[in-house]
Enzyme design. Structure first.
Site: not given
Length: 278
Positions: A10, A14-16, A139, A164
């Protein structure tokens, strides 16, 4: 961190992406496991323009295909005999029940099974490192997750946030099982809550999830990457193996995530599901 080898899922957005950029500044060689080569090569050129001494390798592997992940992992394993860091960063939330080509619920495979497979294939190479680390993005949503061993794959029922939450709980259970099973061989595993980040999260869905990234309380991807980068680069003696981290500090995860029996059962069931690939 100079001369370290890190594998990142990923990493193209984004974060990746922010994690990739930060790791490059430490002199880390970053191996990107991606599904869109064109996007990855564009990103690679962009990052190396700013950091010309950086090293980025690109391997194609799609989390929705276990065959693809196995092929990519074996190719990485062959080219890099020693791997120092694995960051299982990719993930997603799915508003409707969807199945992958392997017959698994999309979130179960993308958020857990594919990363479980990737980690286990790369494990021998990780254990050759002096300080091997596996970082799994979880998360705070894990707190709403319940581990129903008869419904891991949404066999009985499906709910967007319940599933999720369950897969994010799996991330922590997997992390703790890794630490318990392999700490004697030097492996350190950590779970991360990155914060609620403005990224491409939820963009694959319709309805309210499509507008998730317009929420006013979201933090930047750069901020969201900080804990992953901290765990990848910090002196290992200052970190707690098997722990759950947020804001670069140890945090308490749910009581269910600390259930050793659940950790072992999830591990065994995952191995059973992946028997044709491990």
């Amino acid at each position: 961190m100079k001369n370290k080898i890190a594998v990142l899922t990923g990493g193209t957005s984004g974060i990746g992406k922010s994690t990739l950029e930060k790791l490059i500044t430490f002199g880390t060689t970053v191996i990107l496991l991606i599904r869109n080569r064109e996007k990855a090569e564009t990103l690679k050129a962009e990052v190396l323009k700013n950091y010309p001494n950086g090293i980025i390798e690109v391997f194609e592997g799609d989390l929705v295909s276990l065959k693809s992940i196995k092929s990519a992992a074996e190719a990485i394993k062959a080219k890099f005999p020693v791997i120092d860091i694995l960051i299982n960063n990719a993930g997603g939330v799915f508003s409707e029940l969807e199945k992958t080509e392997d017959g698994f619920e999309m979130g179960f495979q993308v958020n857990h099974l594919a990363h479980f497979l990737l980690t286990n294939i790369l494990l021998d190479n990780l254990l050759k490192s002096k300080e091997p680390r596996v970082i799994n993005l979880s998360s705070e949503a894990h707190r709403i997750g319940k581990l129903d061993m008869g419904n891991l794959n949404a066999e009985k029922k499906f709910g967007t946030w319940k599933q999720y939450g369950a897969t994010k709980l799996m991330n922590i259970l997997f992390t703790k099982a890794l630490a318990n099973k392999y700490s004697s061989k030097g492996l350190n595993a950590f779970a991360v809550h990155p914060g609620v980040v403005k990224s491409s999260f939820g963009a694959n869905n319709g309805g309210i999830l499509k507008y998730f990234n317009k929420m006013p309380f979201l933090i930047t991807p750069e901020k969201g990457a900080e804990t992953s980068v901290y765990l990848a680069t910090q002196d290992i003696s200052k970190l707690s193996n098997g722990a759950y981290y947020k804001r670069s500090q140890i945090a308490y995860s749910s009581l269910e995530s600390q259930d050793i029996d659940a950790q072992n059962k999830l591990w065994d069931i995952s191995v059973k599901y992946l028997k044709d690939f491990l």
